[in-house]
Motif scaffolding. Structure first.
Motif, PDB file in Angstrom:
ATOM      1  N   SER A 177       0.807  -1.219   0.000  1.00  0.00           N
ATOM      2  CA  SER A 177       0.000   0.000   0.000  1.00  0.00           C
ATOM      3  C   SER A 177       0.839   1.268   0.000  1.00  0.00           C
ATOM      4  CB  SER A 177      -0.966  -0.010   1.181  1.00  0.00           C
ATOM      5  OG  SER A 177      -0.284  -0.385   2.343  1.00  0.00           O
ATOM      6  N   HIS A 181       0.413   3.929  -2.982  1.00  0.00           N
ATOM      7  CA  HIS A 181       0.074   5.327  -2.744  1.00  0.00           C
ATOM      8  C   HIS A 181       1.011   6.252  -3.524  1.00  0.00           C
ATOM      9  CE1 HIS A 181      -0.771   9.055  -0.718  1.00  0.00           C
ATOM     10  NE2 HIS A 181       0.496   9.148  -0.378  1.00  0.00           N
ATOM     11  N   HIS A 203     -10.379  -2.524  -7.040  1.00  0.00           N
ATOM     12  CA  HIS A 203     -11.351  -3.082  -6.119  1.00  0.00           C
ATOM     13  C   HIS A 203     -11.222  -2.415  -4.753  1.00  0.00           C
ATOM     14  CE1 HIS A 203      -7.824  -5.665  -5.214  1.00  0.00           C
ATOM     15  NE2 HIS A 203      -8.238  -5.462  -3.990  1.00  0.00           N
ATOM     16  N   ASP A 204     -10.244  -1.505  -4.631  1.00  0.00           N
ATOM     17  CA  ASP A 204      -9.969  -0.926  -3.326  1.00  0.00           C
ATOM     18  C   ASP A 204     -10.649   0.429  -3.167  1.00  0.00           C
ATOM     19  OD1 ASP A 204      -8.939   0.087  -0.968  1.00  0.00           O
ATOM     20  OD2 ASP A 204      -7.019  -0.928  -1.245  1.00  0.00           O
ATOM     21  N   TRP A 205     -11.644   0.453  -2.352  1.00  0.00           N
ATOM     22  CA  TRP A 205     -12.442   1.662  -2.180  1.00  0.00           C
ATOM     23  C   TRP A 205     -11.602   2.839  -1.683  1.00  0.00           C
ATOM     24  CZ3 TRP A 205     -17.063   2.822  -3.902  1.00  0.00           C
ATOM     25  CH2 TRP A 205     -17.686   3.964  -3.423  1.00  0.00           C
ATOM     26  N   ARG A 206     -10.576   2.550  -0.892  1.00  0.00           N
ATOM     27  CA  ARG A 206      -9.789   3.637  -0.314  1.00  0.00           C
ATOM     28  C   ARG A 206      -9.082   4.456  -1.389  1.00  0.00           C
ATOM     29  NH1 ARG A 206      -6.808   0.113   4.118  1.00  0.00           N
ATOM     30  NH2 ARG A 206      -6.651  -1.215   2.305  1.00  0.00           N
ATOM     31  N   ARG A 210      -9.771   8.653  -2.388  1.00  0.00           N
ATOM     32  CA  ARG A 210      -8.734   9.660  -2.354  1.00  0.00           C
ATOM     33  C   ARG A 210      -8.530  10.374  -3.690  1.00  0.00           C
ATOM     34  NH1 ARG A 210      -3.087  10.126   0.653  1.00  0.00           N
ATOM     35  NH2 ARG A 210      -4.493  10.226   2.397  1.00  0.00           N
ATOM     36  N   LEU A 244     -19.159  -2.337   0.050  1.00  0.00           N
ATOM     37  CA  LEU A 244     -17.769  -2.093  -0.364  1.00  0.00           C
ATOM     38  C   LEU A 244     -17.114  -1.060   0.547  1.00  0.00           C
ATOM     39  CD1 LEU A 244     -17.774  -1.926  -4.273  1.00  0.00           C
ATOM     40  CD2 LEU A 244     -16.673  -3.631  -2.829  1.00  0.00           C
ATOM     41  N   ALA A 247     -16.366  -2.626   3.916  1.00  0.00           N
ATOM     42  CA  ALA A 247     -15.361  -3.691   3.956  1.00  0.00           C
ATOM     43  C   ALA A 247     -13.945  -3.144   4.048  1.00  0.00           C
ATOM     44  CB  ALA A 247     -15.503  -4.585   2.741  1.00  0.00           C
ATOM     45  N   PRO A 249     -11.026  -1.353   5.512  1.00  0.00           N
ATOM     46  CA  PRO A 249     -10.691  -0.791   6.815  1.00  0.00           C
ATOM     47  C   PRO A 249     -10.109   0.609   6.656  1.00  0.00           C
ATOM     48  CG  PRO A 249      -9.127  -2.514   6.204  1.00  0.00           C
ATOM     49  CD  PRO A 249     -10.154  -2.465   5.125  1.00  0.00           C
ATOM     50  N   THR A 250     -10.464   1.498   7.548  1.00  0.00           N
ATOM     51  CA  THR A 250      -9.908   2.852   7.493  1.00  0.00           C
ATOM     52  C   THR A 250      -9.483   3.270   8.892  1.00  0.00           C
ATOM     53  OG1 THR A 250     -12.183   3.593   7.680  1.00  0.00           O
ATOM     54  CG2 THR A 250     -11.170   3.786   5.514  1.00  0.00           C
ATOM     55  N   ARG A 254      -9.647   9.333   9.032  1.00  0.00           N
ATOM     56  CA  ARG A 254     -10.199   9.441   7.692  1.00  0.00           C
ATOM     57  C   ARG A 254     -11.720   9.534   7.760  1.00  0.00           C
ATOM     58  NH1 ARG A 254      -8.963  10.392   3.299  1.00  0.00           N
ATOM     59  NH2 ARG A 254      -6.851  10.637   4.011  1.00  0.00           N
TER      60      ARG A 254
ATOM     61  N   VAL B 182     -11.724  -7.328  -1.891  1.00  0.00           N
ATOM     62  CA  VAL B 182     -12.061  -6.410  -0.787  1.00  0.00           C
ATOM     63  C   VAL B 182     -13.070  -6.980   0.195  1.00  0.00           C
ATOM     64  CG1 VAL B 182     -12.850  -4.116  -0.220  1.00  0.00           C
ATOM     65  CG2 VAL B 182     -11.730  -4.534  -2.357  1.00  0.00           C
ATOM     66  N   LEU B 183     -14.157  -7.543  -0.342  1.00  0.00           N
ATOM     67  CA  LEU B 183     -15.203  -7.993   0.563  1.00  0.00           C
ATOM     68  C   LEU B 183     -14.697  -9.129   1.451  1.00  0.00           C
ATOM     69  CD1 LEU B 183     -18.464  -7.792  -1.551  1.00  0.00           C
ATOM     70  CD2 LEU B 183     -17.579  -6.203   0.143  1.00  0.00           C
ATOM     71  N   GLY B 186     -12.403  -7.780   4.350  1.00  0.00           N
ATOM     72  CA  GLY B 186     -13.132  -7.275   5.506  1.00  0.00           C
ATOM     73  C   GLY B 186     -13.672  -8.412   6.344  1.00  0.00           C
ATOM     74  N   HIS B 208       0.990  -4.761   5.179  1.00  0.00           N
ATOM     75  CA  HIS B 208       1.419  -3.436   4.734  1.00  0.00           C
ATOM     76  C   HIS B 208       0.260  -2.450   4.868  1.00  0.00           C
ATOM     77  CE1 HIS B 208      -0.870  -3.893   1.042  1.00  0.00           C
ATOM     78  NE2 HIS B 208      -0.317  -5.058   0.871  1.00  0.00           N
ATOM     79  N   ALA B 211      -4.360   0.415   8.039  1.00  0.00           N
ATOM     80  CA  ALA B 211      -5.755   0.496   8.476  1.00  0.00           C
ATOM     81  C   ALA B 211      -6.274  -0.869   8.921  1.00  0.00           C
ATOM     82  CB  ALA B 211      -6.626   1.048   7.359  1.00  0.00           C
ATOM     83  N   GLN B 215      -7.466  -1.923  12.677  1.00  0.00           N
ATOM     84  CA  GLN B 215      -8.757  -2.521  12.996  1.00  0.00           C
ATOM     85  C   GLN B 215      -8.617  -3.724  13.935  1.00  0.00           C
ATOM     86  OE1 GLN B 215     -11.311  -3.279   9.591  1.00  0.00           O
ATOM     87  NE2 GLN B 215     -12.347  -4.927  10.704  1.00  0.00           N
ATOM     88  N   ILE B 252      -1.213   8.116   4.392  1.00  0.00           N
ATOM     89  CA  ILE B 252      -1.659   7.364   3.214  1.00  0.00           C
ATOM     90  C   ILE B 252      -3.086   6.849   3.397  1.00  0.00           C
ATOM     91  CG2 ILE B 252      -1.274   5.233   1.932  1.00  0.00           C
ATOM     92  CD1 ILE B 252       1.696   5.624   2.407  1.00  0.00           C
ATOM     93  N   PHE B 253      -3.401   6.475   4.612  1.00  0.00           N
ATOM     94  CA  PHE B 253      -4.701   5.818   4.823  1.00  0.00           C
ATOM     95  C   PHE B 253      -5.781   6.805   5.278  1.00  0.00           C
ATOM     96  CE2 PHE B 253      -1.641   2.436   4.990  1.00  0.00           C
ATOM     97  CZ  PHE B 253      -2.241   1.504   4.183  1.00  0.00           C
TER      98      PHE B 253
END
Lengths: 261, 253, 280
Positions: A177, A181, A203-206, A210, A244, A247, A249-250, A254, B182-183, B186, B208, B211, B215, B252-253
């Protein structure tokens, strides 16, 4: 509007993979297409550049500069790819052959698009510099670069001829990640400089939250929800979109930021 | 109570460059410690040393107040029984030629003589496998399937079930969500969290994804270029005395 | 379903029929040898040589008046028996060698690979001819030569399977759990090996029958009056023009058995591939 996809359907025999999808991408916009693996988002992106395999069939219209790209003959499509539409892929190793240096790859690319020999060297130097790789990387082979460096090189290659649209298909999925970024902020910077539109498939909402301007959520070959980032992030309507968002994590900060804005 | 202590661990693959440079960490009972860093920062090497897959060059790993370097056969067996693992790639972690039930039973059959299980009860193989599948929220019918018939998320649930099957004290989770969509990511994080609630083991969660670590974990350690830069409690993540690199990650997150 | 897949399915079906029919004939023939064998395979009757089929001799007699059917059926037992022995020996030597070389590595592996390279430098038939030429003709020497040639294939295949599998995470996890090398071999590696070995063995089975027969045909294997099919072919050579059927019978027998072996190999390969059900 730079690219309009109208009723695009991709099918494999009887099976419909992309089902009558329509979307429009404006000039200089970051358009995110979000979905899980198997949702058909990659097929959609490949149909745009006529990159689909022989057993896949695309129908509908992909309008670029008033023409339907899907009806272009092979030679015309080859000219269009790179100059108008270019790609970066998830598999950055597969984007380079191990037998050629980065420079040779770029030379070949420029030669295909009949760029004068005198200009090539300078263009390559500038392109590498723009992605933060110094000139020494030109002489290296792909396996001598790290994942992040290689993806930078493929961005340099994709933007060499200043295309109108860059299609980034899960371009950062194989990276960790932190590198992801860095690549994305580089893309954003380059987008502002060159004004090219980006069709960003992920597929990554984060990443979506951004960087993107507009978002479309794809599931089972259909677009189930689309709109501006503001709308989808704050008032998602579809249950799947909410799922989505949930799922991914944040960090708590944020969440605070988003609710403030 | 401390489950495991790592003292001044050093490991290098190429002479002159340390993959792990003088890292010390400890994990408490029932705690999950997150280890965050970019690829190539040495976090996986650390895990491999802990699991005995790699030999460390210097330093010691202390389990039960006993350095495992000096452990006898019985102590080593006890260590192995109590330190289980889940790897990044669930497909590679399951033998494609074995049915799910046989993969699940591997650790139990290996350690059955010295097990005293509190949560699971072994009456028959059939029943034990069903308990495990139920615990990781998988349909019972999967026991007789082969790995290729399962989705990535399901396979990862199977490897988790295998790791918890002998109720270890520590599970080393090496990027367990990185190769999932993703799903599933989680869902796996949620599952890991609730398993810890019921079974009370400790986690070393390597990722890596800050976030995701945030969690799941109570404490977070940050590594870069083989060095441990920062260790802090979850609540302290926004403290001003965080390392600059940690701040970069947070950004970044 | 595409036309190609459909026709493949048909071929598969046809193969199953073929294999069943041939096996049925073979079984009937074997049963016959045990139950109703009336003639001594080596009993000569020069007065009745090269006779046409009669009630007493359903396939006629050969140049020494021996009953062809009896010899053919006994030949089946011999040829198939010999190749099974050779095959079993090659597997029993090759598999452990491959397992050890793959798991241990180091000098054992290097030594083994050089030996294997040496054998692979020459075609099977050439080595077998040279060896049985050196050791003298005879079925025992021929079998020895065949085992010496064939075990390398098994060892190499097992070794390469082991090398790819031991690197995978599931073996690492088994090691972390402290499973012994033997348990890892038995539980985790053997299922990968067993299918491959069976497939290779059933294909080799046909090849070994051909090898035995062809070497017997040129006089290096079974010696007359042994009713081995290759030797029978050899013996009937001088009478080829007047009585071609004497060559046709053993020839057909060889073709049928080799065919069954190959179809069996295909079938086993499909059977041991657990992934065959998945369609992308």
């Amino acid at each position: 509007m730079i690219l309009a996809i109208e009723d695009l359907t991709v099918s494999h025999g009887e099976k419909i993979i992309v089902d009558k999808v329509s979307l429009t991408i404006d000039k200089g916009e970051w358009f995110a297409l979000v979905g899980q693996s198997g949702s058909g988002k990659t097929m959609l992106s490949q149909a745009v550049g006529q990159l689909l395999g022989p057993n896949l069939k695309a129908s509908g219209r992909v309008m670029y500069e008033g023409d339907n790209v899907l009806e272009h003959p092979k030679e015309k499509m080859n000219q269009l790819r790179g100059k108008a539409i270019s790609y970066i892929f998830q598999d950055y190793h597969g984007s380079f052959t191990p037998f050629l240096t980065i420079q040779q790859h770029m030379e070949e690319y420029l030669q295909t698009h009949s760029v004068q020999k005198a200009q090539r060297k300078e263009m390559i130097r500038e392109a590498l510099e723009s992605v933060g790789l110094d000139a020494s990387f030109a002489k290296r082979y792909s396996f001598q670069l790290s994942g992040g460096q290689l993806q930078r090189a493929s961005i340099a290659l994709a933007l060499l001829l200043e295309p109108d649209i860059l299609i980034a298909d899960e371009a950062t999925t194989a990276l960790d990640s932190v590198s992801a970024h860095r690549i994305l902020s580089l893309l954003q910077e380059l987008q502002q400089k060159t004004g090219c539109a980006i069709l960003f498939i992920t597929h990554d909402w984060r990443h979506v939250v951004r960087y993107s301007d507009k978002i479309a959520v794809m599931k089972d070959g259909k677009i189930i929800e689309s709109g501006t980032k503001q709308k989808l992030v704050h008032q998602p309507e579809h249950a799947y979109t909410k799922q989505l968002i949930q799922a991914a994590p944040t960090l708590p900060m944020r969440v605070m930021e988003v609710s403030k804005s | 109570m401390t489950v495991i202590e790592i003292h001044n661990l050093k490991k290098s693959y190429n002479p002159g460059k340390l993959a792990v440079n003088d890292v010390s960490l400890s994990i408490q009972k029932g705690e999950s410690l997150g280890l965050v860093g970019e690829s190539g920062c040495g976090k996986s090497t650390l895990a491999h040393c802990l699991l005995g897959v790699e030999k460390m060059d210097a330093g010691s790993i202390v389990y039960n107040e006993e350095p495992i370097a000096h452990a006898n056969r019985k102590q080593l067996r006890n260590y192995r029984r109590n330190v289980q693992t889940v790897f990044q790639n669930p497909t590679a972690s399951l033998n494609p030629k074995l049915k799910i039930r046989d993969s699940l039973l591997d650790p139990y059959l290996q350690f059955k003589d010295d097990l005293q299980l509190k949560h699971f009860h072994f009456t028959s193989k059939q029943d034990f496998v069903q308990q495990l599948l139920e615990t990781v929220e998988l349909p019972k019918g999967l026991a007789d399937r082969y790995p290729h018939e399962l989705s990535g998320g399901q396979k990862q649930r199977v490897t988790i079930a295998r790791a918890i099957s002998i109720e270890p004290k520590l599970i080393v989770l090496d990027e367990p969500t990185a190769s999932l969509d993703v799903l599933s990511q989680g869902a796996i994080l949620e599952l890991l969290g609730s398993l810890q609630q019921t079974l009370g083991m400790s986690y070393l969660f390597i990722s890596h994804d800050l976030a995701a670590v945030y969690q799941l974990c109570q404490r977070i350690a940050v590594m870069k270029d083989g060095e441990l830069l920062d260790v802090f409690r979850k609540e302290e993540i926004y403290d001003s005395n965080r390392h600059d690199y940690t701040k970069e990650l947070i950004d970044i997150f | 379903m595409s036309v190609l897949a459909l026709s493949q399915k048909r071929i598969k079906k046809a193969k199953v029929w073929l294999i069943s029919i041939i096996l049925l004939i073979v079984l009937a023939a074997v049963a016959y040898t045990f139950l109703y064998l009336k003639h001594d395979a080596n009993m000569t009757d020069v007065g009745n040589r090269l006779a046409s089929p009669t009630q007493a001799h359903p396939l006629g007699t050969d140049h020494l008046g021996r009953d062809v059917l009896t010899r053919l059926l006994l030949g089946f037992r011999l040829t198939v028996g010999y190749s099974l022995i050779a095959l079993a020996a090659a597997v029993i030597i090759g598999v452990p060698f491959g397992l050890i070389a793959g798991l241990r590595g180091g000098w054992i592996d290097r030594l083994f690979m050089r030996i294997a390279d040496g054998f692979l430098a020459f075609p099977d038939t050439v080595i077998a001819i040279v060896l049985s030429g050196l050791l003298g003709p005879g079925i025992g020497n021929l079998l020895f030569a065949i085992v010496l040639v064939k075990w390398v294939n098994y060892a190499r295949m097992v070794r390469s399977t082991v090398l790819t599998e031991v690197r995978k995470d599931y073996v690492t996890i088994a090691r972390i759990n402290g499973l012994s090398t033997f348990t890892i071999m038995r539980k985790h590696l053997l299922p990968h090996i067993i299918g491959n070995v069976l497939v290779l063995a059933s294909l080799d089975f046909g090849k070994i029958i051909l090898l035995i027969s062809s070497l017997s045909y040129i006089g290096l294997g079974a010696q007359p009056p042994t009713p081995e099919w290759g030797a029978m072919l050899n013996e009937s050579r001088p009478y080829f023009q007047a009585n071609p059927e004497m060559m046709v019978y053993p020839g057909l027998a060889i073709v049928a058995v080799v065919l069954v072996a190959n179809v069996l190999g295909d079938y086993l390969r499909d059977k041991f591939d657990v992934k065959k059900e998945v369609q992308p």
